[in-house]
Scaffold this motif. Structure first.
Motif, mmCIF file in Angstrom:
data_model
loop_
_atom_site.group_PDB
_atom_site.id
_atom_site.type_symbol
_atom_site.label_atom_id
_atom_site.label_comp_id
_atom_site.label_asym_id
_atom_site.label_seq_id
_atom_site.Cartn_x
_atom_site.Cartn_y
_atom_site.Cartn_z
ATOM 1 N N MET A 1 0.835 -1.182 0.000
ATOM 2 C CA MET A 1 0.000 0.000 0.000
ATOM 3 C C MET A 1 0.878 1.243 0.000
ATOM 4 O O MET A 1 1.894 1.282 0.667
ATOM 5 C CB MET A 1 -0.860 0.038 1.254
ATOM 6 N N THR A 2 0.415 2.220 -0.702
ATOM 7 C CA THR A 2 1.160 3.473 -0.731
ATOM 8 C C THR A 2 0.199 4.635 -0.664
ATOM 9 O O THR A 2 -0.991 4.508 -0.942
ATOM 10 C CB THR A 2 1.991 3.597 -2.024
ATOM 11 N N GLY A 3 0.719 5.774 -0.299
ATOM 12 C CA GLY A 3 -0.084 6.992 -0.303
ATOM 13 C C GLY A 3 -1.309 6.882 0.554
ATOM 14 O O GLY A 3 -1.282 6.418 1.672
ATOM 15 N N SER A 4 -2.438 7.327 0.008
ATOM 16 C CA SER A 4 -3.678 7.377 0.775
ATOM 17 C C SER A 4 -4.298 5.999 1.005
ATOM 18 O O SER A 4 -5.208 5.864 1.796
ATOM 19 C CB SER A 4 -4.690 8.285 0.072
ATOM 20 N N ASP A 5 -3.786 4.962 0.323
ATOM 21 C CA ASP A 5 -4.301 3.609 0.511
ATOM 22 C C ASP A 5 -3.723 2.942 1.752
ATOM 23 O O ASP A 5 -4.189 1.884 2.156
ATOM 24 C CB ASP A 5 -3.971 2.733 -0.703
ATOM 25 N N GLU A 6 -2.738 3.546 2.370
ATOM 26 C CA GLU A 6 -2.085 2.931 3.511
ATOM 27 C C GLU A 6 -2.978 2.967 4.755
ATOM 28 O O GLU A 6 -3.626 3.964 5.045
ATOM 29 C CB GLU A 6 -0.767 3.642 3.818
ATOM 30 N N ASP A 7 -2.985 1.857 5.474
ATOM 31 C CA ASP A 7 -3.715 1.762 6.734
ATOM 32 C C ASP A 7 -3.054 2.727 7.723
ATOM 33 O O ASP A 7 -1.851 2.617 7.990
ATOM 34 C CB ASP A 7 -3.623 0.323 7.238
ATOM 35 N N PRO A 8 -3.809 3.651 8.296
ATOM 36 C CA PRO A 8 -3.217 4.607 9.227
ATOM 37 C C PRO A 8 -2.632 3.947 10.479
ATOM 38 O O PRO A 8 -1.703 4.470 11.090
ATOM 39 C CB PRO A 8 -4.360 5.555 9.582
ATOM 40 N N ARG A 9 -3.134 2.781 10.846
ATOM 41 C CA ARG A 9 -2.565 2.063 11.991
ATOM 42 C C ARG A 9 -1.146 1.604 11.680
ATOM 43 O O ARG A 9 -0.258 1.682 12.534
ATOM 44 C CB ARG A 9 -3.417 0.844 12.354
ATOM 45 N N VAL A 10 -0.942 1.141 10.464
ATOM 46 C CA VAL A 10 0.383 0.685 10.046
ATOM 47 C C VAL A 10 1.341 1.874 9.997
ATOM 48 O O VAL A 10 2.478 1.781 10.454
ATOM 49 C CB VAL A 10 0.321 -0.052 8.691
ATOM 50 N N ALA A 11 0.879 2.997 9.465
ATOM 51 C CA ALA A 11 1.712 4.199 9.413
ATOM 52 C C ALA A 11 2.075 4.653 10.829
ATOM 53 O O ALA A 11 3.226 5.025 11.094
ATOM 54 C CB ALA A 11 0.989 5.313 8.662
ATOM 55 N N GLY A 12 1.122 4.611 11.739
ATOM 56 C CA GLY A 12 1.374 4.991 13.124
ATOM 57 C C GLY A 12 2.364 4.052 13.796
ATOM 58 O O GLY A 12 3.236 4.492 14.548
ATOM 59 N N LEU A 13 2.229 2.764 13.524
ATOM 60 C CA LEU A 13 3.159 1.786 14.077
ATOM 61 C C LEU A 13 4.563 2.048 13.554
ATOM 62 O O LEU A 13 5.526 2.073 14.322
ATOM 63 C CB LEU A 13 2.712 0.363 13.719
ATOM 64 N N ARG A 14 4.669 2.261 12.258
ATOM 65 C CA ARG A 14 5.974 2.517 11.659
ATOM 66 C C ARG A 14 6.630 3.759 12.272
ATOM 67 O O ARG A 14 7.811 3.756 12.612
ATOM 68 C CB ARG A 14 5.848 2.661 10.143
ATOM 69 N N THR A 15 5.855 4.813 12.461
ATOM 70 C CA THR A 15 6.374 6.051 13.044
ATOM 71 C C THR A 15 6.826 5.842 14.483
ATOM 72 O O THR A 15 7.923 6.259 14.876
ATOM 73 C CB THR A 15 5.299 7.158 12.985
ATOM 74 N N ALA A 16 5.996 5.180 15.286
ATOM 75 C CA ALA A 16 6.328 4.950 16.697
ATOM 76 C C ALA A 16 7.555 4.062 16.842
ATOM 77 O O ALA A 16 8.432 4.326 17.675
ATOM 78 C CB ALA A 16 5.137 4.339 17.427
ATOM 79 N N VAL A 17 7.632 3.018 16.033
ATOM 80 C CA VAL A 17 8.775 2.110 16.097
ATOM 81 C C VAL A 17 10.050 2.829 15.674
ATOM 82 O O VAL A 17 11.091 2.704 16.317
ATOM 83 C CB VAL A 17 8.522 0.853 15.234
ATOM 84 N N SER A 18 9.964 3.600 14.613
ATOM 85 C CA SER A 18 11.131 4.342 14.133
ATOM 86 C C SER A 18 11.643 5.304 15.201
ATOM 87 O O SER A 18 12.857 5.400 15.452
ATOM 88 C CB SER A 18 10.764 5.102 12.856
ATOM 89 N N ARG A 19 10.732 6.001 15.853
ATOM 90 C CA ARG A 19 11.109 6.950 16.901
ATOM 91 C C ARG A 19 11.794 6.233 18.070
ATOM 92 O O ARG A 19 12.840 6.666 18.545
ATOM 93 C CB ARG A 19 9.884 7.708 17.387
ATOM 94 N N LEU A 20 11.211 5.116 18.522
ATOM 95 C CA LEU A 20 11.810 4.393 19.644
ATOM 96 C C LEU A 20 13.160 3.799 19.254
ATOM 97 O O LEU A 20 14.092 3.787 20.058
ATOM 98 C CB LEU A 20 10.862 3.310 20.163
ATOM 99 N N ARG A 21 13.298 3.332 18.026
ATOM 100 C CA ARG A 21 14.593 2.816 17.573
ATOM 101 C C ARG A 21 15.663 3.910 17.621
ATOM 102 O O ARG A 21 16.791 3.666 18.050
ATOM 103 C CB ARG A 21 14.492 2.263 16.159
ATOM 104 N N ARG A 22 15.308 5.108 17.185
ATOM 105 C CA ARG A 22 16.257 6.233 17.238
ATOM 106 C C ARG A 22 16.616 6.578 18.677
ATOM 107 O O ARG A 22 17.783 6.812 18.992
ATOM 108 C CB ARG A 22 15.687 7.459 16.529
ATOM 109 N N GLU A 23 15.599 6.614 19.547
ATOM 110 C CA GLU A 23 15.846 6.931 20.950
ATOM 111 C C GLU A 23 16.734 5.875 21.607
ATOM 112 O O GLU A 23 17.645 6.206 22.375
ATOM 113 C CB GLU A 23 14.524 7.047 21.717
ATOM 114 N N LEU A 24 16.481 4.624 21.298
ATOM 115 C CA LEU A 24 17.286 3.542 21.861
ATOM 116 C C LEU A 24 18.721 3.630 21.343
ATOM 117 O O LEU A 24 19.676 3.465 22.110
ATOM 118 C CB LEU A 24 16.661 2.189 21.515
ATOM 119 N N ALA A 25 18.892 3.904 20.066
ATOM 120 C CA ALA A 25 20.241 4.020 19.495
ATOM 121 C C ALA A 25 21.018 5.171 20.134
ATOM 122 O O ALA A 25 22.236 5.081 20.324
ATOM 123 C CB ALA A 25 20.150 4.210 17.987
#
Length: 96
Positions: free
Chosen positions: A1-25
């Motif tokens: 899925m891309t653009g507006s077809d993306e599940d907002p839950r998946v986008a939110g998960l990706r954002t939260a995980v990315s942020r925590l990975r950066r914080e942990l690093a």
């Protein structure tokens, strides 16, 4: 899925995980289960890229991450964001 077809839950998960990975690093302290947290965050990131993650696997990863970094107060907000993102997927289907 891309653009507006993306599940907002998946986008939110990706954002939260990315942020925590950066914080942990960026977190300077080493702790015994850091590798577990990093591995499970990588698994969550991979699930978010693949589309709709498996809810039981999401929850298992969340539990492992929480157990690994739960006592590191500097990472509490990031962990809460990941927990919130996982909870948006709802409960896993009941067995039996």
């Amino acid at each position: 899925m891309t653009g507006s077809d993306e599940d907002p839950r998946v986008a939110g998960l990706r954002t939260a995980v990315s942020r925590l990975r950066r914080e942990l690093a960026a977190h300077p302290a080493e702790f015994p289960d850091r590798g577990i947290a990093e591995g499970e965050l990588a698994a969550l990131a991979a699930m978010a890229v693949s589309g709709v993650p498996e809810i039981p696997r999401l929850r298992r990863s969340l539990l492992l991450i929480a157990g690994a970094i739960g006592s590191v107060s500097a990472l509490a907000r990031g962990l809460a964001d990941v927990r919130g993102a996982v909870e948006l997927f709802g409960e896993p289907p009941r067995r039996g």
